[in-house]
Structures are given as C-alpha cells and as structure tokens.
Enzyme design. Structure first.
Site, PDB file in Angstrom:
ATOM      1  CE  LYS A 187      -4.196  -1.715   2.215  1.00  0.00           C
ATOM      2  NZ  LYS A 187      -5.111  -1.582   3.365  1.00  0.00           N
ATOM      3  CE1 TYR A 290      -3.758  -9.818  12.492  1.00  0.00           C
ATOM      4  CE2 TYR A 290      -2.564  -7.755  12.298  1.00  0.00           C
ATOM      5  CZ  TYR A 290      -3.374  -8.714  11.751  1.00  0.00           C
ATOM      6  OH  TYR A 290      -3.820  -8.580  10.460  1.00  0.00           O
TER       7      TYR A 290
END
Length: 311
Positions: A187, A290
């Site tokens: 990205k 996470y």
C-alpha cells in the site's frame, strides 16, 4: 466487484469527469491501492457527485455544511452504518486533498467533519491444527499443475502474510534465486521484503518447474491456466473451492492467512515492530490489534492449565 474496475457514469460536466479521473489515478498510481479499494472509493464519490447534482451544488465550491447535509441525506435515504460513514468521509477527504493539491479548491471541506471512531474488529485467524489441515489437504487431482500452484500459493500466503493484491502482483524477477525472499510493492507504493520458510520454498520450487516451462515470458509468479496473472477474485475462488473439497463450514480467505501469520509470530515471541515491518503496516496501532488475539490465547492456556483457574 472483484478485480473489475468500477466505471463512472458520464456526468454532464466535463470538469466533473476529469476530476474523477484525476482522483482515480491518484489512488491507483500514487497510493497503489488495490482495485477493490479503488472500486469502493469510486462508488463513494459517485454517490457524492449525484447528491451534488441533485442539490445543484458546485463540487469546487463545497462548504463543510454541505458535507454535513450529504451525510444526513445518506443516513436518511440509505441508512448506512458507522463503518460505511467513516469510509465515505475518508473518500471525500482524499478526494478534496487531490483537488487542493491541484489548486482546484481553496480548502478541504471534509476535514471539519468527524464520526466516532469505529472499534476495530479482532482479526479472525486459523488455529494451528486448522492451518496444518488446510496445508496438508490433497485432492484427488493433487498431481495436476493447478493443484501444485494452489498448494504453493497457500504456503506462500501463510509463510509471508502477503495481502492478496500483493500476491497476485508479485513478479518473478522480484524473487531471490533461492526462493526465500520476495520484494513486494504494498500500500502507498511502499516496498518491503517478505520471507518464505522451507515448506513454502519447496512448494514454490515444484510449481515454478511447471510454470517456467509453460509460460517462460510471464512476469507474475502465479498464473491461471492461460498464462495470465491470477486475479484477487480468482484467488478467493480457489480458496473457497478448497474449503468445499475439505467439507469445511468455516471460510478460508487470503486475509485470514495474513491474520494467522501475524498471530502465530506474536505467539512465538516475535517483536511487534518486526511483525509490523513484515506486514507492511505504516502504523503500529494497526499491528497492535493482533496482540489482543495473542493475549486471548494466553488467557485460554492459563484457564486450562492453572489448577486454581480450573476451579
């Protein structure tokens, strides 16, 4: 929508059409967004353009009050949720950022409006035994080239944490000679290196032996049966077909492998900054989500193992 580019309708104003094209080029070339993201932003912009035409508003003379009116209109007519509101606002901010850079507007009217932050969902990942079951599954046609490719693709997804658009755009000349390192463009056109373990290297080597003979001039690593690069839609289809053959109810998606990659690394004690780099996250806060998954696993181990926790 898959990989098919969204097509804007032709607007009565030529300047509107040109502005839309500049915006899409910015997303595609400078930000290197996936086609799915570009499609979503394009649809957001289409809604806004239609609202402006309906209300006879000049795109280049929009005020913050007009942006508020637009979202009030969306809430009433389309009943969009908070997550959709946030994305549509992000689309408008990016759109007017491009216009501001091109000196087509004097300020960005979308920066003065904000919505409450959407709580990030905890990523869903595979348990270790589930990952092994997916990787070890062999269909009746395990010797076919497409099956060999699919096995390599799945091993690569789990071994590297690649985004699906990074996987389909991965070039053969960006792969190290020993097949252990791949340079990818993520990205925002941000380059990074990802790494493959022994199982991924072995599967990849086997696949490339067939692929390089059949389609030696192809640039991308993963190809369809016609020698063209796989699409993100194609990858999702392949994984879903594998799920059906396995008789699974659970979904198997490219992003789930990415989540599993990150969670397994953190569970094994990897530094979060290293995981951030491997995933290509620009912000550490994106990676930190996470940790909550990892902590839940630790809690589960404690509850099952500690004598007093079991009482």
């Amino acid at each position: 929508m898959g990989d098919y580019p969204f097509q804007f309708p032709e607007f009565s104003s030529e300047s509107l059409n040109e502005t839309a094209k500049k915006f899409i080029n910015y997303l595609k070339i400078e930000k290197n967004y996936s086609q799915n993201t570009i499609n979503a932003y394009s649809i957001d912009l289409k809604f806004f353009f239609e609202f402006c035409e309906k209300e006879q508003l000049d795109i280049f003379q929009i005020e913050p009050v007009d942006i508020r009116s637009y979202f009030a209109y969306l809430a009433k007519k389309h009943e969009i949720d908070r997550r959709s509101q946030s994305r549509k606002l992000s689309s408008l901010r990016t759109f007017y950022k491009v216009l501001l850079r091109e000196d087509l507007v004097k300020s960005n009217p979308a920066t003065q409006l904000s919505f409450p932050k959407v709580r990030k969902e905890v990523p869903k990942n595979f348990r270790i035994n589930e990952t092994e079951e997916i990787l070890e599954f062999e269909s009746e046609n395990a010797s076919e080239v497409s099956e060999i490719r699919d096995r390599a693709m799945i091993e690569v997804l789990y071994s590297s944490g690649l985004r699906v658009f990074e996987l389909v755009n991965a070039k053969l000349n960006s792969l190290s000679k020993d097949l252990t390192v791949l340079k990818v463009l993520g990205k925002g056109r941000k380059e990074r290196f990802v790494y493959f373990g022994k199982e991924a290297v072995s599967s990849l080597q086997k696949y490339l032996e067939y692929r390089n003979v059949s389609f030696p001039d192809a640039e991308e690593i993963f190809l369809n049966q016609r020698g063209k690069k796989l699409t993100t839609r194609g990858v999702r289809y392949i994984l879903n077909e594998r799920r059906k053959k396995m008789g699974w109810e659970k979904t198997i998606t490219p992003h789930k492998f990415r989540h599993t990659f990150a969670t397994d690394l953190l569970d094994a004690g990897a530094e979060i900054r290293a995981v951030q780099e491997l995933l290509g996250h620009s912000s550490l806060s994106t990676t930190q989500i996470y940790l909550s998954v990892s902590k839940e696993k630790i809690k589960e181990v404690y509850r099952k193992a500690h004598p007093h926790a079991r009482k």
